[in-house]
Design an enzyme around this catalytic site. Structure first.
Site, PDB file in Angstrom:
ATOM      1  CB  SER A  19      -0.959  -0.033   1.198  1.00  0.00           C
ATOM      2  OG  SER A  19      -1.902   0.990   1.129  1.00  0.00           O
TER       3      SER A  19
ATOM      4  CG  ASP B   8      -2.933   3.632  -1.846  1.00  0.00           C
ATOM      5  OD1 ASP B   8      -3.581   3.389  -2.885  1.00  0.00           O
ATOM      6  OD2 ASP B   8      -3.063   2.951  -0.809  1.00  0.00           O
TER       7      ASP B   8
ATOM      8  CG  ASP C 220      -2.991  -0.941  -2.537  1.00  0.00           C
ATOM      9  OD1 ASP C 220      -2.805   0.193  -2.060  1.00  0.00           O
ATOM     10  OD2 ASP C 220      -3.775  -1.764  -2.025  1.00  0.00           O
TER      11      ASP C 220
ATOM     12  CG  ASP D 114      -6.355   0.285  -1.128  1.00  0.00           C
ATOM     13  OD1 ASP D 114      -5.466   1.165  -1.088  1.00  0.00           O
ATOM     14  OD2 ASP D 114      -6.418  -0.660  -0.318  1.00  0.00           O
TER      15      ASP D 114
END
Length: 337
Positions: free
Chosen positions: A110, A244, A246, A248
């Site tokens: 993340s 960010d 990833d 999400d």
């Protein structure tokens, strides 16, 4: 075969569950550690679901392919078909897994620093709960081979994710808008292009890099604050869009290049969807209650599993319009919209 207790893995490696998934230093996330977590997840998800296939995805961190490979080979050794979806946003993998009624594993750190990584787990019905984390932590697994070749990439998950947004909004909904995409090393950057251009926007690429850059949407770096304002002044954008690592957590600026707080973005989305009940952690802005737009606002501890548990608590089964979001901008829906 080698017998491994996950509780021992957590103690010896330092790789443990945090606010979302298991995380640790890349040096700690050995092939054996990652394989053990994947098999522990398999053992827990099989208690509730018949599982013969698992979807795997990853972000663009240089350590992610190795970790995916370790998980893949361990799952194959236990008779699981691995549906490898390549590098894609976490929500794209989760959407695909739910539509296929299969579990999913996303390898991503993340927003955390470059020298770390993580693994997120999804049941066929959504992200794992704190109860699932506890069960994984006490699992005992058998590991053999953790090296081999990755499967061919299945691009259906990414295409389905893009189509979801093109179908949700009216055709050319963003026509006339000039939008910047701060690409950096976000795994969502190419999908964002396809979505925004598909909805009619004029899109300009910004700050793309092949080196991984951790972007924390809850604590925007001073350099990115300055970049946003400079880009807005140079290009006269209507907004700048980013995520960010990833994909999400959104990072969105106004026309001046000022980045919006994630919980304020969540509030805007909840209002747009005409949500009735909202679940947020204690770290979110009190404007959520003070705006008076929702019949119920439930506060939870910090972390998406707690928000999910709160959404489940509020679900009366009577077609409630329930959403949840966090201060980092992560947004969840608990009902159809």
């Amino acid at each position: 075969m080698k017998t491994i207790k996950i509780c021992d893995v957590m103690t010896n490696s330092g790789v443990a569950f945090g606010t979302s998934g298991a995380r640790g230093l890349v040096s700690q996330m050995t092939d054996e550690v990652c394989a053990a977590y994947a098999l522990a997840f398999l053992s827990v998800v099989r208690l509730a679901f018949s599982t013969t296939r698992i979807a795997l995805g990853m972000d663009l961190r240089p350590s992610s392919p190795r970790i995916v490979n370790a998980c893949t080979q361990a799952l194959r050794e236990h008779g699981i078909e691995v549906d490898f979806c390549g590098a894609l946003p976490t929500p794209a993998l989760a959407l695909y897994a739910q539509s296929e009624c299969i579990p999913a594993i996303m390898v991503t750190g993340s927003h955390i620093p470059f020298d770390r990584n993580g693994i997120k787990f999804y049941r066929p019905d959504g992200e794992i709960t704190k109860a699932d984390e506890a069960a994984i932590s006490t699992a005992v697994v058998e590991i053999n081979r953790v090296r081999g070749d990755l499967p061919e990439i299945n691009h259906v998950a990414t295409d389905q994710f893009i189509r979801r947004y093109l179908d949700f909004f009216p055709p050319r909904h963003f026509a006339g808008l000039h939008l910047g995409i701060y690409e950096h090393s976000s795994v969502a950057r190419d999908a964002l292009h396809r979505i925004l251009e598909g909805l009619g926007a004029r899109v300009t690429s910004l700050g793309r890099t092949e080196e991984f850059v951790p972007i924390d949407t809850e604590a925007v770096a001073e350099a990115d604050i300055l970049r946003g304002k400079a880009w807005a002044e140079e290009y006269h954008f209507d907004a700048i869009i980013s995520t960010d690592g990833d994909g999400d957590r959104p990072l969105i600026s106004d026309e001046t290049g000022a980045w919006l707080r994630g919980d304020m973005v969540g509030l805007i989305c909840a209002s747009y969807l005409k949500a009735d009940k909202v679940v947020v952690p204690v770290s979110c802005n009190t404007a959520i209650e003070l705006c008076g737009m929702f019949s119920t606002v439930l506060r939870t501890r910090i972390g998406s599993p707690y928000v999910i548990a709160g959404m489940q608590e509020l679900d009366s089964g009577n077609d409630d319009k329930i959403v949840g979001f966090e201060a980092n901008g992560g947004f969840l829906v608990g009902s159809g919209f």
